[in-house]
Design a protein around this motif. Structure first.
Motif, PDB file in Angstrom:
ATOM      1  N   THR A   9      -5.853  58.519 -52.685  1.00  0.00           N
ATOM      2  CA  THR A   9      -6.206  57.124 -52.419  1.00  0.00           C
ATOM      3  C   THR A   9      -6.493  56.954 -50.927  1.00  0.00           C
ATOM      4  O   THR A   9      -5.722  57.447 -50.101  1.00  0.00           O
ATOM      5  CB  THR A   9      -5.056  56.189 -52.856  1.00  0.00           C
ATOM      6  N   PRO A  10      -7.580  56.279 -50.569  1.00  0.00           N
ATOM      7  CA  PRO A  10      -7.901  56.084 -49.148  1.00  0.00           C
ATOM      8  C   PRO A  10      -6.774  55.379 -48.396  1.00  0.00           C
ATOM      9  O   PRO A  10      -6.081  54.520 -48.955  1.00  0.00           O
ATOM     10  CB  PRO A  10      -9.154  55.203 -49.177  1.00  0.00           C
ATOM     11  N   SER A  11      -6.585  55.731 -47.153  1.00  0.00           N
ATOM     12  CA  SER A  11      -5.487  55.162 -46.361  1.00  0.00           C
ATOM     13  C   SER A  11      -5.654  53.670 -46.092  1.00  0.00           C
ATOM     14  O   SER A  11      -4.678  52.987 -45.823  1.00  0.00           O
ATOM     15  CB  SER A  11      -5.348  55.917 -45.033  1.00  0.00           C
ATOM     16  N   ASN A  12      -6.860  53.154 -46.194  1.00  0.00           N
ATOM     17  CA  ASN A  12      -7.083  51.726 -45.931  1.00  0.00           C
ATOM     18  C   ASN A  12      -7.030  50.878 -47.205  1.00  0.00           C
ATOM     19  O   ASN A  12      -7.453  49.732 -47.206  1.00  0.00           O
ATOM     20  CB  ASN A  12      -8.419  51.518 -45.220  1.00  0.00           C
ATOM     21  N   THR A  13      -6.460  51.420 -48.271  1.00  0.00           N
ATOM     22  CA  THR A  13      -6.397  50.710 -49.540  1.00  0.00           C
ATOM     23  C   THR A  13      -5.482  49.486 -49.471  1.00  0.00           C
ATOM     24  O   THR A  13      -4.529  49.466 -48.685  1.00  0.00           O
ATOM     25  CB  THR A  13      -5.903  51.655 -50.666  1.00  0.00           C
ATOM     26  N   GLN A  14      -5.778  48.512 -50.298  1.00  0.00           N
ATOM     27  CA  GLN A  14      -4.922  47.335 -50.429  1.00  0.00           C
ATOM     28  C   GLN A  14      -3.876  47.541 -51.527  1.00  0.00           C
ATOM     29  O   GLN A  14      -3.017  46.699 -51.736  1.00  0.00           O
ATOM     30  CB  GLN A  14      -5.770  46.093 -50.746  1.00  0.00           C
ATOM     31  N   LEU A  15      -3.964  48.656 -52.213  1.00  0.00           N
ATOM     32  CA  LEU A  15      -3.021  49.000 -53.272  1.00  0.00           C
ATOM     33  C   LEU A  15      -1.629  49.189 -52.665  1.00  0.00           C
ATOM     34  O   LEU A  15      -1.491  49.879 -51.653  1.00  0.00           O
ATOM     35  CB  LEU A  15      -3.481  50.297 -53.942  1.00  0.00           C
ATOM     36  N   PRO A  16      -0.591  48.596 -53.262  1.00  0.00           N
ATOM     37  CA  PRO A  16       0.757  48.738 -52.702  1.00  0.00           C
ATOM     38  C   PRO A  16       1.394  50.093 -53.051  1.00  0.00           C
ATOM     39  O   PRO A  16       2.461  50.168 -53.667  1.00  0.00           O
ATOM     40  CB  PRO A  16       1.515  47.561 -53.316  1.00  0.00           C
ATOM     41  N   TRP A  17       0.745  51.167 -52.655  1.00  0.00           N
ATOM     42  CA  TRP A  17       1.175  52.538 -52.937  1.00  0.00           C
ATOM     43  C   TRP A  17       2.589  52.824 -52.456  1.00  0.00           C
ATOM     44  O   TRP A  17       3.312  53.626 -53.028  1.00  0.00           O
ATOM     45  CB  TRP A  17       0.216  53.530 -52.272  1.00  0.00           C
ATOM     46  N   PHE A  18       2.989  52.145 -51.393  1.00  0.00           N
ATOM     47  CA  PHE A  18       4.285  52.407 -50.761  1.00  0.00           C
ATOM     48  C   PHE A  18       5.461  51.968 -51.632  1.00  0.00           C
ATOM     49  O   PHE A  18       6.595  52.371 -51.387  1.00  0.00           O
ATOM     50  CB  PHE A  18       4.355  51.709 -49.390  1.00  0.00           C
ATOM     51  N   ARG A  19       5.204  51.194 -52.683  1.00  0.00           N
ATOM     52  CA  ARG A  19       6.259  50.765 -53.604  1.00  0.00           C
ATOM     53  C   ARG A  19       6.569  51.827 -54.660  1.00  0.00           C
ATOM     54  O   ARG A  19       7.439  51.633 -55.490  1.00  0.00           O
ATOM     55  CB  ARG A  19       5.857  49.457 -54.282  1.00  0.00           C
ATOM     56  N   VAL A  20       5.859  52.941 -54.604  1.00  0.00           N
ATOM     57  CA  VAL A  20       6.035  54.023 -55.570  1.00  0.00           C
ATOM     58  C   VAL A  20       6.881  55.120 -54.934  1.00  0.00           C
ATOM     59  O   VAL A  20       6.528  55.656 -53.881  1.00  0.00           O
ATOM     60  CB  VAL A  20       4.675  54.590 -56.024  1.00  0.00           C
ATOM     61  N   ILE A  21       8.008  55.431 -55.591  1.00  0.00           N
ATOM     62  CA  ILE A  21       8.912  56.473 -55.095  1.00  0.00           C
ATOM     63  C   ILE A  21       9.246  57.426 -56.237  1.00  0.00           C
ATOM     64  O   ILE A  21       8.864  57.180 -57.381  1.00  0.00           O
ATOM     65  CB  ILE A  21      10.185  55.858 -54.477  1.00  0.00           C
ATOM     66  N   ASN A  22       9.965  58.490 -55.926  1.00  0.00           N
ATOM     67  CA  ASN A  22      10.266  59.456 -56.977  1.00  0.00           C
ATOM     68  C   ASN A  22      11.457  59.003 -57.825  1.00  0.00           C
ATOM     69  O   ASN A  22      12.130  58.017 -57.501  1.00  0.00           O
ATOM     70  CB  ASN A  22      10.442  60.865 -56.406  1.00  0.00           C
ATOM     71  N   ALA A  23      11.704  59.720 -58.900  1.00  0.00           N
ATOM     72  CA  ALA A  23      12.737  59.331 -59.866  1.00  0.00           C
ATOM     73  C   ALA A  23      14.149  59.386 -59.281  1.00  0.00           C
ATOM     74  O   ALA A  23      15.067  58.780 -59.832  1.00  0.00           O
ATOM     75  CB  ALA A  23      12.643  60.215 -61.107  1.00  0.00           C
ATOM     76  N   GLN A  24      14.324  60.096 -58.174  1.00  0.00           N
ATOM     77  CA  GLN A  24      15.625  60.133 -57.508  1.00  0.00           C
ATOM     78  C   GLN A  24      15.817  58.953 -56.559  1.00  0.00           C
ATOM     79  O   GLN A  24      16.839  58.841 -55.897  1.00  0.00           O
ATOM     80  CB  GLN A  24      15.794  61.446 -56.726  1.00  0.00           C
ATOM     81  N   GLY A  25      14.810  58.094 -56.491  1.00  0.00           N
ATOM     82  CA  GLY A  25      14.903  56.929 -55.627  1.00  0.00           C
ATOM     83  C   GLY A  25      14.615  57.240 -54.174  1.00  0.00           C
ATOM     84  O   GLY A  25      15.101  56.563 -53.278  1.00  0.00           O
ATOM     85  N   LYS A  26      13.797  58.262 -53.948  1.00  0.00           N
ATOM     86  CA  LYS A  26      13.489  58.671 -52.587  1.00  0.00           C
ATOM     87  C   LYS A  26      11.988  58.688 -52.338  1.00  0.00           C
ATOM     88  O   LYS A  26      11.189  58.807 -53.260  1.00  0.00           O
ATOM     89  CB  LYS A  26      14.052  60.071 -52.326  1.00  0.00           C
ATOM     90  N   ILE A  27      11.638  58.598 -51.071  1.00  0.00           N
ATOM     91  CA  ILE A  27      10.247  58.745 -50.649  1.00  0.00           C
ATOM     92  C   ILE A  27       9.876  60.219 -50.821  1.00  0.00           C
ATOM     93  O   ILE A  27      10.643  61.099 -50.447  1.00  0.00           O
ATOM     94  CB  ILE A  27      10.097  58.297 -49.184  1.00  0.00           C
TER      95      ILE A  27
END
Length: 101
Positions: free
Chosen positions: A46-64
């Motif tokens: 995904t392009p770095s300038n996206t408006q998609l809230p990608w940062f709200r997605v983390i792994n199943a262990q609850g970590k970045i």
């Protein structure tokens, strides 16, 4: 864009502000269970300038998933801190902020 990508993006776009979702949960909600890695690959492209809230997605262990100290890790942590989903020590509030409930 593939139909699967569109479905994943729709789920990611729907994650409410201040909430967190795992790659696997996104795949399940998109109707493609077991495709967590595919979600990760899509987000990595995904392009770095996206408006998609990608940062709200983390792994199943609850970590970045980015390596600690990397630029990606820092960008994601800062965005999560702004939304109240993490603190400056790097602790992610996975149990309290997981979506969907």
């Amino acid at each position: 864009m593939s139909e699967a990508a569109q479905q994943f993006y729709a789920v990611i776009q729907a994650i409410p502000e201040g909430r967190l979702c795992s790659y696997g949960d996104i795949a399940k909600l998109a109707g493609l269970p077991g495709q967590a890695r595919r979600v990760g690959k899509l987000l990595s492209q995904t392009p770095s300038n996206t408006q998609l809230p990608w940062f709200r997605v983390i792994n199943a262990q609850g970590k970045i998933s980015f390596p600690i100290g990397s630029d990606g890790y820092q960008r994601q942590l800062e965005a999560l801190i702004r939304e109240g989903s993490a603190d400056v020590s790097g602790k992610v509030y996975w149990r309290q902020r997981r979506w969907p409930d």
